[in-house]
Design an enzyme around this catalytic site. Structure first.
Site, PDB file in Angstrom:
ATOM      1  N   GLU A  63      50.185  -1.192 -43.919  1.00  0.00           N
ATOM      2  CA  GLU A  63      50.014  -2.595 -43.126  1.00  0.00           C
ATOM      3  C   GLU A  63      50.815  -2.778 -41.945  1.00  0.00           C
ATOM      4  O   GLU A  63      51.007  -4.009 -41.703  1.00  0.00           O
ATOM      5  CB  GLU A  63      50.222  -3.769 -44.105  1.00  0.00           C
ATOM      6  CG  GLU A  63      48.979  -3.362 -45.334  1.00  0.00           C
ATOM      7  CD  GLU A  63      48.915  -4.502 -46.395  1.00  0.00           C
ATOM      8  OE1 GLU A  63      49.887  -5.291 -46.494  1.00  0.00           O
ATOM      9  OE2 GLU A  63      48.024  -4.920 -47.108  1.00  0.00           O
TER      10      GLU A  63
ATOM     11  N   GLU B 181      43.401  -1.001 -51.061  1.00  0.00           N
ATOM     12  CA  GLU B 181      43.891  -1.973 -51.854  1.00  0.00           C
ATOM     13  C   GLU B 181      42.965  -3.078 -51.942  1.00  0.00           C
ATOM     14  O   GLU B 181      42.077  -3.234 -50.936  1.00  0.00           O
ATOM     15  CB  GLU B 181      45.173  -2.585 -51.533  1.00  0.00           C
ATOM     16  CG  GLU B 181      46.546  -1.728 -51.338  1.00  0.00           C
ATOM     17  CD  GLU B 181      47.667  -2.344 -50.973  1.00  0.00           C
ATOM     18  OE1 GLU B 181      47.839  -3.732 -51.099  1.00  0.00           O
ATOM     19  OE2 GLU B 181      48.520  -1.989 -50.365  1.00  0.00           O
TER      20      GLU B 181
HETATM   21  C1  GAL Z   1      49.317  -5.485 -49.839  1.00  0.00           C
HETATM   22  C2  GAL Z   1      50.790  -4.719 -49.532  1.00  0.00           C
HETATM   23  C3  GAL Z   1      51.019  -4.332 -51.226  1.00  0.00           C
HETATM   24  C4  GAL Z   1      51.432  -5.738 -51.976  1.00  0.00           C
HETATM   25  C5  GAL Z   1      49.855  -6.261 -52.145  1.00  0.00           C
HETATM   26  C6  GAL Z   1      49.774  -7.435 -53.053  1.00  0.00           C
HETATM   27  O1  GAL Z   1      49.483  -6.393 -48.608  1.00  0.00           O
HETATM   28  O2  GAL Z   1      50.163  -3.529 -49.098  1.00  0.00           O
HETATM   29  O3  GAL Z   1      52.458  -3.675 -50.998  1.00  0.00           O
HETATM   30  O4  GAL Z   1      52.186  -6.410 -51.650  1.00  0.00           O
HETATM   31  O5  GAL Z   1      49.494  -6.692 -50.622  1.00  0.00           O
HETATM   32  O6  GAL Z   1      48.666  -7.901 -53.223  1.00  0.00           O
END
Ligand code: GAL
Length: 732
Positions: free
Chosen positions: A388, A449
């Site tokens: 990110e 994610e």
């Molecule tokens: C994302 C990140 C993860 C975690 C996640 C929580 O932005 O890549 O490491 O923080 O959010 O939902």
């Protein structure tokens, strides 16, 4: 010949910087993997472990090292290690997730040697992932394995097994890199043997041989080709067949080195219309994994690393895991190879890019990750961006080029969270927090994610929230199954994890897992588990604690039941309430949609009406295949204590998990049972965990660590008003 000595035992440890002259009585004896401090499972911060400590180990060489090189190899240490031998510094490693090794040869003595490591476990802004904020804790210690390796001056440094044409005429090319530490060149012959090679039904080995002249003080890479291999058994998810390649190096003096590596034959490609394994399209459904455990940070021994892979493969039924956000334990990756679990592995980092030196470490991390892991068939994608981070054309052009150079067989991804980010990789890997799945802007597209902080959920949250958490995972997975231009979705995340004050629930936890930090399921785990092929394991998992008055407006309507069965019978006590079909209307695309049972309020759960046990029966081909009971009379009736293993290695490091819960008579945890549990241990081990332990959502876990003397370990758990529970573990 090569000698590999496991070097995990008999280390001395002190939680402060001490020089080589400080007497040993300032230290205590420890075994690796080691964390500098054992912690509670939450409510702490990095100041408790982020200090400089000293490790030392005294040893005598087991054999003469004349004409040979002696290396100390660390699988990882968090986060900056300065290594010295007999008072002479041999090197510094910066970075907590990849292996490093130093040549000790010139400084060794005939008698006792003193190896010392000064380890800085603070959040060093000059080393990834640090520099800004990070949503996870990194912990401390020499937390992976260490070994001493003694080799001839001419030895194998690396072997890369490249397979090709595996679906038609399988080939293997093995790039063998030799190093020559002599001041003169050396003629050698290199023999590579493939095991097991099955031809016409019998197990055989097949061998290739070449000769080479290795230049003085230099390296040489030679490639051995195995063409026209027949009878090759492919590595797949259901049948993850592994092969080994054994390299033997011979000089005029005879055999001087042997080296083995394990790999598989498989073809893994992300295409615009999906992910293909061995020519068949597979929808990827997965979860992210952080490597942290309660109490021990990242210092989990092999058994716990393998157990995590088993949990992902068998308990959660996923087919891919992302090692967010760094290369993880070699034991974990090995287990993924063995079990048939695909891996997206990525470099360390989180939302931040530092200066030129920092970027130099990023490139080194790419190299270290790929050089360590490119023979693993389970790994199907390299993540070569800082998770990110913003676009950085020069940096990410360089990480991609390096990845392709070191491993032309795999595609790259780079995990981002904005669709307009520059597409420099082969696969557009995207963190999608839209609560659905966005239309891809580039293909191949992989969701890396979803969910996570959008709906943080605890095992001790109200049932309605836990149900909604599950439904949110379900909606995203259902959606992606219906999108041919999405290769898959990897949810955030498998297990709850410890974090910094800038994130999480205030107790320094991110409750983003479909399981808690003890690896115990929330309802969201059932979304994944219920996708398991019913031929492997039919199951029925109700997303309820079956209480009469805990939801808004009381009752249990609607009742969501995750299952891979075809039909569901719902009984209230002995009485059939109804037969149900999976809710295909709402969830048209996921392989196994849940059952959504409606109308229960009108039949039984009027406030104060008689309340019955819930009995669910899953049917396949019209026959009962799986069932679940939940008691209406939900008083605590038993304290359950279970060990994952009944045998441990008596090596001072091996551990198993102890799970405990207070349950109804059918074994269902009672989420509001928060009584303290007391533990006693007798025998050749110790407990690692909080004792007494106040239950979290009616359950909890700790570990038993084996000592070095074999014997029997008995652990007893007790709480007022319930019979105590005991487990026995044998250590060998
Ligand atoms: C994302 C990140 C993860 C975690 C996640 C929580 O932005 O890549 O490491 O923080 O959010 O939902």
């Amino acid at each position: 010949m090569r000698t590999i000595l496991p070097f995990n035992d008999q280390w001395l440890f002190a939680p402060e910087p001490l020089d080589a002259r400080t007497p040993d009585d300032r230290f205590k004896t420890v075994t690796l993997p080691h964390t500098t401090v054992e912690l509670p499972h939450r409510n702490f911060d990095p100041s408790e472990y982020g200090f400089i400590s000293t490790y030392r180990k005294r040893f005598t060489m087991p054999e003469p090292a004349k004409g040979r090189r002696v290396f100390i190899e660390f699988d990882a240490a968090m986060i900056a290690a300065t290594v010295s031998i007999n008072g002479v510094q041999v090197g510094i490693n910066e970075g907590g997730y990849t292996p490093f090794s130093f040549d000790l040869t010139e400084h060794l003595r005939g008698g006792e040697n003193l190896l010392q490591v000064e380890l800085d476990s603070s959040e060093r802004a000059d080393i990834p992932p640090f520099g800004y904020v990070v949503d996870y804790l990194t912990f401390s210690g020499i937390y992976r394995d260490v070994r001493l390796v003694i080799v001839d001056n001419v030895h194998v440094e690396n072997v890369f097994t490249r397979t090709s044409d595996v679906l038609t005429a399988p080939k293997l090319s093995a790039d063998v890199r030799l190093r020559n530490a002599n001041r003169f060149d050396r003629a050698v012959s290199i023999r590579a043997t493939l095991h097991p090679y099955l031809q016409r039904g019998s197990a055989n080995a097949v061998t290739q041989e070449v000769t080479a002249l290795v230049p003085p003080d230099g390296t040489l890479t030679t490639t051995l080709h195995f063409d026209n291999l027949s009878g090759i058994h492919l590595w797949s998810l259901d049948d993850p067949k592994l092969y080994t390649l054994e390299i033997e190096v011979t000089a005029d003096s005879g055999l001087i080195d042997t080296y083995t590596t394990r790999f598989g034959f498989r073809e893994a490609i992300f295409k615009d219309d999906g992910f293909y394994l061995n020519g068949s399209k597979i929808k990827l459904i997965g979860l992210n994994r952080h490597q942290m455990y309660p109490y021990i940070g990242a210092a989990a021994p092999q058994r716990l690393q393998c157990r995590d892979a088993e949990i992902l493969k068998y308990d959660l039924g996923v087919n891919i895991v992302r090692t967010s956000h760094y290369p993880q334990s070699p034991h974990f990756i090995d287990a993924c190879d063995q079990l048939g679990l695909l891996v997206l592995e990525e470099i360390p980092g989180w939302q931040f890019i530092g200066d030129e030196d920092w970027k130099g470490i990023v490139l080194r991390d790419v190299e270290a990750m790929i050089m360590r892991d490119r023979n693993h068939p389970s790994i199907v994608l390299w993540g070569v961006r800082i998770n990110e981070s913003w676009d950085d054309e020069a940096l990410y052009t360089a990480t991609n080029a390096l990845a392709h150079k070191l491993d032309p067989t795999r595609q790259t991804g780079g995990i981002r969270y904005f669709l307009t980010s520059q597409f420099l990789e082969d696969v557009f890997t995207y963190n999608d927090f839209s609560n659905t799945v966005v239309e891809p802007s580039h293909t191949p597209h992989l969701v890396t994610e979803h969910n996570g902080h959008m709906f943080s959920t605890k095992t001790f949250d109200n049932e309605e929230r836990q149900v909604e958490h599950a439904l949110r995972h379900l909606r995203v997975q259902d959606k992606q199954f219906g999108m041919p231009n999405v290769t898959g979705a990897i949810g955030w995340c498998a297990f709850d994890y410890n974090t910094h004050k800038e994130f999480g629930s205030g107790d320094r936890m991110c409750y983003h897992g479909v399981m808690d930090i003890f690896r115990l399921p929330k309802f969201a785990a059932y979304v994944y588990e219920s996708q398991i092929d019913p031929k492997v394991r039919p199951l029925v998992r109700a997303a309820t604690f079956w209480t009469p008055g805990d939801r808004a407006a009381n009752g249990n309507d609607p009742l969501v039941v995750f299952s891979n069965c075809e039909e569901l019978e719902v009984y209230l006590g002995d009485k059939l309430y109804g037969r149900f079909q999976p809710d295909r209307e709402t969830y048209p695309s996921i392989p196994h949609a849940p059952f959504v049972v409606k109308g229960l309020a009108h039949n039984m759960t009027h406030w104060g009406e008689n309340y019955f046990d819930l009995h669910l029966v899953g049917l396949i081909d019209g026959k009962p295949a799986a069932e679940q009971w939940i008691e209406a009379n939900s008083l605590p009736v038993q304290l359950v204590l279970e060990a994952d293993d009944t045998e441990l290695d008596a090596d001072g490091a091996d551990m198993t998990r102890l799970v405990f819960k207070v349950t109804d008579k059918y074994g269902n945890r009672l989420p509001y049972a928060i009584m303290p549990i007391n533990f006693t241990l007798e025998g050749a081990g110790n407990l690692v965990g909080e004792n007494p332990f106040p239950l979290v959502g009616g359950q909890g876990a700790m570990y038993v660590r084996a000592h070095t003397s074999p014997g029997t370990i008995t652990v007893t758990a007790s709480t007022p008003r319930l019979p105590s529970a005991t487990v026995t573990i044998v250590t060998r």
